[in-house]
Design a protein around this motif. Structure first.
Motif, short mmCIF file in Angstrom:
data_model
loop_
_atom_site.label_atom_id
_atom_site.label_comp_id
_atom_site.label_asym_id
_atom_site.label_seq_id
_atom_site.Cartn_x
_atom_site.Cartn_y
_atom_site.Cartn_z
N PHE A 100 44.03 17.48 -22.52
CA PHE A 100 44.25 18.16 -23.82
C PHE A 100 44.88 19.33 -23.54
CE2 PHE A 100 43.29 21.44 -26.75
CZ PHE A 100 43.44 20.89 -28.14
N LEU A 101 46.14 19.59 -23.84
CA LEU A 101 46.88 20.65 -23.59
C LEU A 101 47.32 21.56 -24.80
CD1 LEU A 101 48.00 18.07 -21.70
CD2 LEU A 101 49.59 19.84 -20.87
N HIS A 102 47.51 22.89 -24.57
CA HIS A 102 47.88 23.70 -25.49
C HIS A 102 48.58 24.94 -24.77
CE1 HIS A 102 47.19 26.64 -28.99
NE2 HIS A 102 46.76 25.52 -29.38
N ALA A 103 49.46 25.56 -25.45
CA ALA A 103 50.22 26.55 -24.93
C ALA A 103 49.53 27.73 -25.19
CB ALA A 103 51.65 26.83 -25.53
N ASP A 104 49.66 28.66 -24.24
CA ASP A 104 48.91 29.95 -24.41
C ASP A 104 49.54 31.11 -25.37
OD1 ASP A 104 46.84 32.01 -23.86
OD2 ASP A 104 47.81 32.94 -22.24
N ILE A 105 49.77 30.80 -26.67
CA ILE A 105 50.57 31.54 -27.62
C ILE A 105 50.07 30.92 -28.86
CG2 ILE A 105 52.39 29.93 -27.62
CD1 ILE A 105 54.35 32.19 -28.13
N ARG A 106 50.07 31.87 -29.98
CA ARG A 106 49.78 31.40 -31.37
C ARG A 106 50.74 30.57 -31.79
NH1 ARG A 106 46.01 32.89 -35.22
NH2 ARG A 106 46.34 32.92 -37.26
N GLY A 107 50.40 29.29 -32.35
CA GLY A 107 51.43 28.49 -32.69
C GLY A 107 51.89 27.49 -31.76
N SER A 108 50.70 26.55 -31.47
CA SER A 108 51.15 25.54 -30.40
C SER A 108 50.72 24.12 -30.74
CB SER A 108 50.47 25.98 -29.00
OG SER A 108 50.48 24.78 -28.15
N PRO A 109 51.24 23.11 -30.53
CA PRO A 109 50.62 21.83 -30.82
C PRO A 109 49.52 21.58 -30.03
CG PRO A 109 52.59 21.49 -29.47
CD PRO A 109 52.42 22.95 -29.86
N ALA A 110 48.70 21.11 -30.51
CA ALA A 110 47.54 20.28 -29.74
C ALA A 110 48.20 18.87 -28.84
CB ALA A 110 46.29 19.89 -30.56
N VAL A 111 48.19 18.78 -27.76
CA VAL A 111 48.68 17.71 -27.09
C VAL A 111 47.75 16.93 -26.34
CG1 VAL A 111 50.51 17.10 -25.34
CG2 VAL A 111 50.89 18.91 -27.06
N VAL A 112 47.80 15.56 -26.47
CA VAL A 112 47.10 14.82 -25.64
C VAL A 112 47.49 13.77 -24.88
CG1 VAL A 112 45.29 12.79 -26.03
CG2 VAL A 112 45.28 14.77 -27.52
N VAL A 113 47.27 13.66 -23.64
CA VAL A 113 47.73 12.61 -22.77
C VAL A 113 46.84 11.40 -22.59
CG1 VAL A 113 48.81 12.04 -20.45
CG2 VAL A 113 48.79 14.41 -21.25
N LYS A 114 47.32 10.23 -23.38
CA LYS A 114 46.52 9.27 -23.43
C LYS A 114 46.32 8.23 -21.97
CE LYS A 114 45.06 7.83 -26.72
NZ LYS A 114 43.78 7.89 -27.27
N ASN A 115 45.27 7.76 -21.58
CA ASN A 115 45.01 7.16 -20.34
C ASN A 115 45.29 5.61 -20.43
OD1 ASN A 115 43.61 9.29 -19.45
ND2 ASN A 115 41.51 8.49 -19.78
N ALA A 116 45.76 5.25 -21.66
CA ALA A 116 45.92 3.77 -21.61
C ALA A 116 47.47 3.41 -21.48
CB ALA A 116 45.61 3.06 -23.15
N ALA A 117 48.08 3.70 -20.26
CA ALA A 117 49.41 3.36 -19.82
C ALA A 117 49.74 2.21 -19.82
CB ALA A 117 49.38 4.14 -18.35
N SER A 118 49.10 1.12 -19.83
CA SER A 118 49.35 -0.35 -19.93
C SER A 118 49.83 -0.77 -21.34
CB SER A 118 48.39 -1.16 -19.48
OG SER A 118 47.14 -1.03 -20.14
N ALA A 119 49.24 -0.11 -22.32
CA ALA A 119 49.54 -0.21 -23.83
C ALA A 119 49.79 0.93 -24.48
CB ALA A 119 48.49 -0.87 -24.32
N PRO A 120 50.93 1.66 -24.11
CA PRO A 120 51.13 3.17 -24.67
C PRO A 120 51.02 3.39 -26.05
CG PRO A 120 53.23 2.01 -23.92
CD PRO A 120 51.92 1.27 -23.63
N ILE A 121 51.37 2.55 -27.06
CA ILE A 121 51.49 2.65 -28.27
C ILE A 121 50.09 2.28 -29.02
CG2 ILE A 121 52.63 2.01 -30.49
CD1 ILE A 121 54.28 3.65 -28.56
N ALA A 122 49.43 1.26 -28.36
CA ALA A 122 47.96 1.02 -28.88
C ALA A 122 47.01 2.17 -28.72
CB ALA A 122 47.45 -0.32 -28.27
N ASN A 123 46.24 2.47 -29.90
CA ASN A 123 45.20 3.25 -30.01
C ASN A 123 44.04 2.97 -29.27
OD1 ASN A 123 43.98 5.71 -30.44
ND2 ASN A 123 43.64 5.23 -32.54
N THR A 124 44.02 2.64 -28.02
CA THR A 124 43.10 1.92 -27.44
C THR A 124 41.96 3.03 -26.81
OG1 THR A 124 44.35 1.86 -25.34
CG2 THR A 124 44.33 -0.17 -26.75
N ALA A 125 40.76 2.53 -26.47
CA ALA A 125 39.77 3.62 -25.70
C ALA A 125 40.31 3.91 -24.44
CB ALA A 125 38.48 2.77 -25.58
N ALA A 126 39.87 4.99 -23.87
CA ALA A 126 40.26 5.53 -22.66
C ALA A 126 39.30 5.06 -21.31
CB ALA A 126 40.46 6.98 -22.66
#
Length: 274
Positions: A100-126
């Motif tokens: 989970f990533l966030h910029a150290d500034i007010r006004g940043s997106p919450a960003v998630v790096v998914k683990n399921a590299a083999s199925a990048p578009i599927a919302n699969t369990a990590a």
């Protein structure tokens, strides 16, 4: 040579007969002109149909609602577009032991790096262990920085931190945190002075635009964007014109979607053709 038969009306004078034929000839010339115009319009329509078009869109996936890109190792990275999406992203699409990533500034997106590299578009369990490499985290950090408020404020860089999703909570000291905010527990992995900048790229096969952090490298059909003064609409037009020119030079006459480009831009920018 075929002779033309002319019939005179004996009830009219010679000059009256000539005038009648002139009127008749004028009528046929008008019809011929109309027919020629109709043929030209038909040809134009035919040419338009021969131009490739992006009007047939790809099937929308759940991830299309968010900012997103694929890392150099093909992992899916997703970022919220606003506070509401930040909460939804963490609640619905952030599995245990994902970054989970966030910029150290007010006004940043919450960003998630998914683990399921083999199925990048599927919302699969990590998987049980966060799988992103250091290079992928750097790419995700630049993506996070670029969609933070640092871009609109004209900053060249901003600090970004990464933590495991298990360190993130919507509660702090027993109270619920406001929309878009998060409580972070434990140590953070820092990416200090992360440069802002992205590539806008075009997939030639599908005529679809996509994002790529500058750190991930470019392809032959990419344009670099940096924080700048060019308004989003003007920047989109410039980027579209560049891609159309490059495709035309390779023998492809295509119709590109300017609005699709505009949706990828973090704000006003400088367009850099490399």
């Amino acid at each position: 040579m075929k002779m033309m038969k002319i019939i005179l009306d004996p009830r009219e004078s010679l000059m009256q007969n000539i005038a009648s034929y002139r009127q008749e000839a004028k009528k046929y010339r008008s019809k011929a002109s109309g027919a020629e115009k109709a043929i030209l319009e038909t040809l134009k329509e035919s040419q338009k149909q021969n131009v490739q078009s992006t009007s047939v869109k790809k099937k929308r996936e759940w991830v299309d609602a968010f900012h997103h890109f694929l890392t150099s190792k093909n992992s899916l990275v997703i970022g919220g577009r606003n506070a509401k999406q930040n909460d939804a992203l963490f609640a619905k699409h952030c599995a245990p032991n994902e970054w989970f990533l966030h910029a150290d500034i007010r006004g940043s997106p919450a960003v998630v790096v998914k683990n399921a590299a083999s199925a990048p578009i599927a919302n699969t369990a990590a998987t049980s262990i966060a799988t992103a490499t250091e290079a992928e985290l750097q790419e995700a950090a630049q993506f996070t920085a670029s969609f933070s408020s640092a871009w609109k404020r004209g900053f060249g860089s901003v600090d970004v931190y990464a933590v495991l999703s298990s360190q993130v909570s919507k509660h702090s000291h027993g109270g619920y945190i406001d929309q878009g905010g998060f409580a972070i527990n434990g140590e953070r992995k820092w990416f200090k002075n992360t440069l802002l900048g992205l590539y806008i790229c075009l997939n030639e096969d599908t005529l679809q635009f996509f994002l790529r952090p500058i750190l991930a490298g470019s392809t032959k059909l990419c344009v670099k964007i940096l924080p700048g003064d060019k308004e989003k609409n003007a920047a989109s037009k410039a980027i579209k014109a560049y891609f159309a020119k490059k495709l035309f030079e390779s023998g492809k006459k295509v119709k590109l979607d300017e609005a699709e480009i505009a949706k990828l831009l973090p704000g006003n920018c400088e367009v850099v053709i490399e």
